[in-house]
Design a protein around this motif. Structure first.
Motif, PDB file in Angstrom:
ATOM      1  N   ALA A  30      12.985  13.959   7.295  1.00 55.58           N
ATOM      2  CA  ALA A  30      12.290  13.124   6.321  1.00 55.58           C
ATOM      3  C   ALA A  30      12.185  11.679   6.815  1.00 55.58           C
ATOM      4  O   ALA A  30      11.134  11.028   6.671  1.00 55.58           O
ATOM      5  N   THR A  31      13.256  11.192   7.412  1.00 53.53           N
ATOM      6  CA  THR A  31      13.241   9.830   7.947  1.00 53.53           C
ATOM      7  C   THR A  31      12.257   9.714   9.099  1.00 53.53           C
ATOM      8  O   THR A  31      11.451   8.772   9.166  1.00 53.53           O
ATOM      9  N   ARG A  32      12.312  10.669  10.025  1.00 50.48           N
ATOM     10  CA  ARG A  32      11.378  10.628  11.164  1.00 50.48           C
ATOM     11  C   ARG A  32       9.934  10.742  10.687  1.00 50.48           C
ATOM     12  O   ARG A  32       9.037  10.065  11.219  1.00 50.48           O
ATOM     13  N   ALA A  33       9.696  11.604   9.700  1.00 46.57           N
ATOM     14  CA  ALA A  33       8.338  11.786   9.194  1.00 46.57           C
ATOM     15  C   ALA A  33       7.798  10.509   8.568  1.00 46.57           C
ATOM     16  O   ALA A  33       6.627  10.149   8.755  1.00 46.57           O
ATOM     17  N   ALA A  34       8.642   9.804   7.834  1.00 38.61           N
ATOM     18  CA  ALA A  34       8.204   8.548   7.226  1.00 38.61           C
ATOM     19  C   ALA A  34       7.840   7.529   8.292  1.00 38.61           C
ATOM     20  O   ALA A  34       6.837   6.800   8.166  1.00 38.61           O
ATOM     21  N   LEU A  35       8.620   7.467   9.355  1.00 37.72           N
ATOM     22  CA  LEU A  35       8.319   6.552  10.451  1.00 37.72           C
ATOM     23  C   LEU A  35       7.029   6.942  11.163  1.00 37.72           C
ATOM     24  O   LEU A  35       6.209   6.087  11.517  1.00 37.72           O
ATOM     25  N   MET A  36       6.846   8.245  11.378  1.00 37.63           N
ATOM     26  CA  MET A  36       5.645   8.713  12.070  1.00 37.63           C
ATOM     27  C   MET A  36       4.397   8.446  11.233  1.00 37.63           C
ATOM     28  O   MET A  36       3.348   8.043  11.767  1.00 37.63           O
ATOM     29  N   ARG A  37       4.490   8.627   9.930  1.00 37.37           N
ATOM     30  CA  ARG A  37       3.341   8.322   9.066  1.00 37.37           C
ATOM     31  C   ARG A  37       3.052   6.817   9.065  1.00 37.37           C
ATOM     32  O   ARG A  37       1.894   6.402   8.994  1.00 37.37           O
ATOM     33  N   ALA A  38       4.102   6.009   9.148  1.00 39.95           N
ATOM     34  CA  ALA A  38       3.895   4.565   9.226  1.00 39.95           C
ATOM     35  C   ALA A  38       3.157   4.195  10.509  1.00 39.95           C
ATOM     36  O   ALA A  38       2.277   3.317  10.507  1.00 39.95           O
ATOM     37  N   ALA A  39       3.495   4.865  11.619  1.00 41.69           N
ATOM     38  CA  ALA A  39       2.784   4.625  12.871  1.00 41.69           C
ATOM     39  C   ALA A  39       1.320   5.040  12.753  1.00 41.69           C
ATOM     40  O   ALA A  39       0.417   4.348  13.245  1.00 41.69           O
ATOM     41  N   ALA A  40       1.075   6.165  12.087  1.00 45.58           N
ATOM     42  CA  ALA A  40      -0.303   6.626  11.877  1.00 45.58           C
ATOM     43  C   ALA A  40      -1.086   5.626  11.028  1.00 45.58           C
ATOM     44  O   ALA A  40      -2.268   5.348  11.306  1.00 45.58           O
ATOM     45  N   LEU A  59       9.233  12.618  19.446  1.00 47.19           N
ATOM     46  CA  LEU A  59       9.990  11.786  18.518  1.00 47.19           C
ATOM     47  C   LEU A  59      10.392  12.553  17.266  1.00 47.19           C
ATOM     48  O   LEU A  59      11.502  12.390  16.746  1.00 47.19           O
ATOM     49  N   MET A  60       9.508  13.404  16.768  1.00 43.07           N
ATOM     50  CA  MET A  60       9.844  14.199  15.587  1.00 43.07           C
ATOM     51  C   MET A  60      10.961  15.200  15.874  1.00 43.07           C
ATOM     52  O   MET A  60      11.718  15.563  14.985  1.00 43.07           O
ATOM     53  N   ALA A  61      11.089  15.628  17.123  1.00 43.71           N
ATOM     54  CA  ALA A  61      12.173  16.547  17.487  1.00 43.71           C
ATOM     55  C   ALA A  61      13.504  15.832  17.653  1.00 43.71           C
ATOM     56  O   ALA A  61      14.550  16.478  17.752  1.00 43.71           O
ATOM     57  N   GLY A  62      13.478  14.491  17.709  1.00 42.00           N
ATOM     58  CA  GLY A  62      14.711  13.729  17.872  1.00 42.00           C
ATOM     59  C   GLY A  62      14.923  13.184  19.260  1.00 42.00           C
ATOM     60  O   GLY A  62      15.970  12.590  19.552  1.00 42.00           O
ATOM     61  N   ASN A  63      13.944  13.373  20.166  1.00 38.19           N
ATOM     62  CA  ASN A  63      14.025  12.811  21.508  1.00 38.19           C
ATOM     63  C   ASN A  63      13.600  11.346  21.489  1.00 38.19           C
ATOM     64  O   ASN A  63      13.026  10.853  20.515  1.00 38.19           O
ATOM     65  N   THR A  64      13.843  10.657  22.600  1.00 39.53           N
ATOM     66  CA  THR A  64      13.267   9.339  22.821  1.00 39.53           C
ATOM     67  C   THR A  64      12.371   9.410  24.052  1.00 39.53           C
ATOM     68  O   THR A  64      12.492  10.332  24.871  1.00 39.53           O
TER      69      THR A  64
END
Length: 465
Positions: A45-55, A151-156
């Motif tokens: 959920a945290t990663r998804a919120a960040l990814m949507r912010a990037a979008a 990034l969504m998988a938790g990698n950098t």
């Protein structure tokens, strides 16, 4: 040597950058490794919120980054805007689907009972820091289709972008940080190709992905193999576009799609159709319409809305294209249209939309990838000949086939040596569909479930009785 952003429509240098030194690279690798330890612990959920912010940021800055891409590599402004929109769509797709794609799998206890297990779980865990070596032709999309799932998988991620698109590379390095991803989660390394091997061999780097030339792919695969690190490679392509007689009633649609498929991105796309293989029953009609449509294309300023085809991205790229065409013409091929530089555009690296007929296997263009608006046209007598010619290439990225015959569709789907077979439409990449090739087009898959799992540790968790 400085890294330069050069406008291919004018040949004018826009900006130069000094490559990062070893200390700056070390700082970013260390930061990526530290960020991984934090990022891997975040929930979906945290990663998804960040990814949507990037979008959201990308959507709001679409025109700005589109102008940057057009200025750096010459794609039309309209196609650059569409690329940015596609990237935002992919970010949201992975934000929506990553958790389900990486959900734990629970084998039926009865199926694992003879292993002595009470139960077992298969889990997808991130690998760590992934190095991405990316090309200039889709300078935003090629990166995002790796970065979003990684990034969504938790990698950098560490990005080594093509040296002719440094402004786009720096934008990408900043985008995810501004969206709220922790410092170090995604960074640009503004370095030359000579720095790649040392980064890849660094024990803090877990894997690599590359989209680019065969030579670059071999180098990265060799270094990664020696260091025993996984890679995904998407290399060149010389995709067939087959038109069978059963598509006679749809010839206008086939021609329109063929033109777009050949000149999209100024003809500089690995998955662009390049070899047009047409059944003899419809060859003359297709060829006449195809050539006429290619002749009507407007070549010019990529920022002009009326332009269909902008410049080739680099001066060397145009020279390589000219060599392929000149070799074919010297060996007996005919240019049904084009075949040179447009006289009205003496500045920049423009090349005319070109159709070559009479191509044989003695010509380089029969085997090598033409990275620009040049099509080769072939006549075939039947289905067997169409399949054989389509496969007569060292590449195997994707393919397009126009046929309404179900038996022909089954045959092409079974026998074409390619990572994709697209019937009655144009090859395209989509977040929900796996993308990649076979033979010298590379290995592994991007996008879809396969893409997000490519850089995961697929872990068996076993519980004894």
């Amino acid at each position: 040597m400085p890294i330069a952003s050069v406008d291919p429509a004018t040949g004018r240098t826009l900006e130069t950058f000094e490559p990062m030194d070893a200390a700056a690279v070390e700082e970013r690798v260390a930061k990526a490794a530290r960020a991984f330890r934090e990022h891997r612990e975040t929930d979906f959920a945290t990663r998804a919120a960040l990814m949507r912010a990037a979008a959201d940021l990308l959507d709001g800055e679409r025109d700005t980054i589109a102008r940057t891409m057009t200025a750096e590599m010459g794609k039309t402004f309209a196609s650059a805007r569409a690329e940015a929109a596609k990237c935002a769509k992919a970010m949201r797709w992975y934000a929506d689907h990553a958790e389900e794609l990486l959900a734990d799998e629970h084998p039926d206890p009865a199926d694992v009972a003879d292993s002595g297990a009470e139960r077992a779980v298969v889990r997808y865990r991130p690998l760590g820091v992934v190095l991405a070596v990316m090309p200039w032709n889709f300078p935003l999309w090629q990166v995002v289709r790796f970065a979003a799932p990684a990034l969504m998988a938790g990698n950098t991620g560490l990005l080594k972008h093509a040296s002719n698109v440094p402004r786009t590379a720096l934008y990408l390095g900043d985008l995810f940080h501004r969206a709220g991803f922790a410092d170090g989660c995604f960074q640009t390394l503004l370095v030359g190709s000579g720095a790649v091997e040392d980064v890849l061999r660094d024990p803090r780097v877990a894997a690599a992905t590359l989209t680019g030339s065969e030579g670059a792919g071999r180098a990265v695969a060799a270094a990664a193999g020696d260091a025993i690190k996984p890679t995904v490679l998407e290399l060149g392509g010389s995709d067939p576009f087959v038109v069978m007689s059963s598509a006679a009633a749809e010839l206008d649609d086939a021609v329109s799609t063929a033109v777009t498929a050949r000149v999209q991105n100024n003809g500089q796309s690995c998955i662009a159709a390049k070899r047009f293989i047409v059944h003899e029953d419809v060859y003359d009609a297709f060829a006449e319409r195809f050539v006429r449509a290619m002749e009507r294309l407007t070549v010019g300023d990529p920022m002009d809305d009326s332009t269909d085809v902008g410049p080739v991205a680099t001066e060397q790229g145009r020279a390589d294209l000219e060599e392929l065409v000149e070799d074919a013409l010297s060996r007996g091929a005919a240019a049904l249209c084009g075949g040179g530089r447009p006289a009205a555009l003496p500045d920049g690296w423009f090349y005319e939309p070109t159709v070559l007929a009479g191509v044989t296997d003695a010509m380089r263009i029969h085997r090598e990838e033409a990275f620009g608006p040049v099509a080769t046209l072939y006549r075939v007598p039947d289905l067997d000949a169409a399949v054989a010619l389509a496969n007569d290439t060292p590449f195997g990225l994707s393919s397009n086939v126009w046929t309404r015959d179900a038996d022909e569709q089954r045959r092409f789907a079974r026998d074409l040596e390619a990572g994709g077979v697209f019937f009655n439409g144009m090859t395209a990449s989509h977040p929900a569909l796996p993308f990649g090739g076979v033979k010298r087009s590379g290995y592994g898959r991007e996008l879809s479930a396969q893409g997000i799992r490519a850089f995961c540790n697929v872990t068996t968790v076993w519980f004894g009785r």
